[in-house]
Design an enzyme around this catalytic site. Sequence first.
Site, PDB file in Angstrom:
ATOM      1  N   GLN A 124       0.651  -0.767   0.264  1.00  0.00           N
ATOM      2  CA  GLN A 124       0.142  -0.116   0.333  1.00  0.00           C
ATOM      3  C   GLN A 124       0.959   0.534  -0.208  1.00  0.00           C
ATOM      4  OE1 GLN A 124      -2.820  -0.005   3.063  1.00  0.00           O
ATOM      5  NE2 GLN A 124      -3.844   2.034   2.620  1.00  0.00           N
ATOM      6  N   SER A 159       4.157  -1.584   4.488  1.00  0.00           N
ATOM      7  CA  SER A 159       4.314  -3.033   4.875  1.00  0.00           C
ATOM      8  C   SER A 159       4.460  -4.143   3.324  1.00  0.00           C
ATOM      9  CB  SER A 159       2.881  -3.428   5.766  1.00  0.00           C
ATOM     10  OG  SER A 159       1.976  -2.869   5.027  1.00  0.00           O
ATOM     11  N   GLU A 242     -10.690  -2.626   4.684  1.00  0.00           N
ATOM     12  CA  GLU A 242      -9.695  -2.815   5.767  1.00  0.00           C
ATOM     13  C   GLU A 242     -10.034  -2.394   7.568  1.00  0.00           C
ATOM     14  OE1 GLU A 242      -5.442  -0.666   7.131  1.00  0.00           O
ATOM     15  OE2 GLU A 242      -6.969   0.048   6.326  1.00  0.00           O
ATOM     16  N   SER A 364      -6.224   6.069  12.770  1.00  0.00           N
ATOM     17  CA  SER A 364      -5.798   6.331  14.456  1.00  0.00           C
ATOM     18  C   SER A 364      -6.316   6.493  15.355  1.00  0.00           C
ATOM     19  CB  SER A 364      -4.826   6.949  14.099  1.00  0.00           C
ATOM     20  OG  SER A 364      -5.245   8.567  14.343  1.00  0.00           O
ATOM     21  N   GLU A 366      -6.903   8.401  17.823  1.00  0.00           N
ATOM     22  CA  GLU A 366      -7.741   9.282  18.513  1.00  0.00           C
ATOM     23  C   GLU A 366      -8.608   9.916  17.049  1.00  0.00           C
ATOM     24  OE1 GLU A 366      -4.437   8.360  18.268  1.00  0.00           O
ATOM     25  OE2 GLU A 366      -3.174   8.959  20.198  1.00  0.00           O
TER      26      GLU A 366
END
Length: 383
Positions: A124, A159, A242, A364, A366
Site C-alpha cells: 500500500q 508493509s 480494511e 488512528s 485518536e
Amino acid sequence: MDLRLSGELLSFRDEVRTWLRDNVPERPLAPVTTERGFAEHREWERRLAAAGLAAVHWPVEHGGRGLDALSASVFYDEYVRAGAPDRLGRLGLGLVGPTLMEWGTPRQRELLPAMLTCDDIWCQGFSEPDAGSDLASLRTRGEVGTDSIRINGQKVWTSHFRFATWIFALVRTDPEAPKHRGISYVLIPCDTPGVEFRPIRQMNDDAEFAELFLTDVEVPLENVVGGLGNGWKVAMSTLTHERSSNLNTAAHFHRVLRDAVALIPEARRNDSLVRYEVGRFHEEIEAYRFMTLRTLTEVSKGEKPGPQASMGKVWWSELQTRILEFALSMLASEAEVRSGGLPGATNLFKHYWMSRASHIYAGSNEIQRNIIAERVLGLPRSA
C-alpha cells in the site's frame, strides 16, 4: 439475539473444520520475511485457493464462495482455532481486491486470480511523511500525459514490501483542485523503473516496513482505478474494507489470552489479582464477540451497521495491547532480557510492538475517538 448457527452455517463450519484438521501444517512455517518462509506461506495460500477457501467472502465469479459476512466470520474463527498459518496476501484479498471488484475495469479485474494464489503480492502506498491521519494532504505528484502518468514522491510505512509485485497508491494528479479532489488511485508494478524501497529498521530490530520512493515512475493511464481525480472515493472504499476485515475475531484474542496465561509463573497462578485480570480479559473478549456478531447480523441482513461498529477498531487494538502488556508483566524482569523462544508465546515481543502499531493503522485511535464523539454521540467539535 439468536446466537445459534443455522443448519447451513453448521455444515459449512464442519466442512472448514475438517479441511483445516487435515491440512494445517503440523509445524509452524518459517518466518514470512525469509525466502523459505515466503515460499512456504505462498504454497499454503495456493492450497487454500484450490479448496475455495482463500477468500470465502469474494463473489463466486471471482474465485470466492460468495459468503455473507456472518459465514465469513465462521471461517475465520475456525481458521484461528486451528492454528493455521498467518495469511500472506491480506492486502490483496482484503483491500485492493474488493476495491477492484467495486471500481475496477474488466482489464484491472484480470489481476484478481493472482491475488487468490499469492502469485502477486500487494503493498500500500497511502501514508506520507507529512500525510498520515490527514491523508488528503498527500504530496506525491502524478503528471498526466496522453496515455500515462509520471509519478514523483515519497510514501512511508509500506508493509509487505519485501516480496511485493504491485503497489496501490494515491497520487495528486490535479494540484489546483481542493485537497480531497484531484487525487487518483493508481496501480503500480513494483518492477517499474524508479520504484525504490528502503527498509525501516524498527526498535525490535525487524524491518517490516519501508519508505517508498517514486522517481519519474511512469505507468499507463489504464492503471488508474475509478477515473482521474476520483481517488479519494476509491480510497474510502479500500479503507472501509480494511476496517471491516474478519482478521481480528474474538477467537484470535482468545488465542492471544491463552498464550499470555501460559506465561504466568506457577507461584502466581492462584494469585487473586492475576485471576481477576484473566477473567476480566475473558469478559472483554466475549463482549467484543457479541458486538461483532450484532454488526455481522446487521450487514448480513443488508442493514446499515449500528453505532457499535464504530467502536470496533479502538476496542480490539487496545484490548490486544493490554493482554500482551499483561503477558510481559508476568515475565517481570525477564521481559527485559529474554527475546525469542518464550514458552507458550511465540514472538511475544514482536506481537507486542505490532499491537502498538495497530493503534495507528486502519485509522488512528485518536481520529476514531473523534469520529465516535462527533458522529455517533453527537458531541460538539472541540474548539
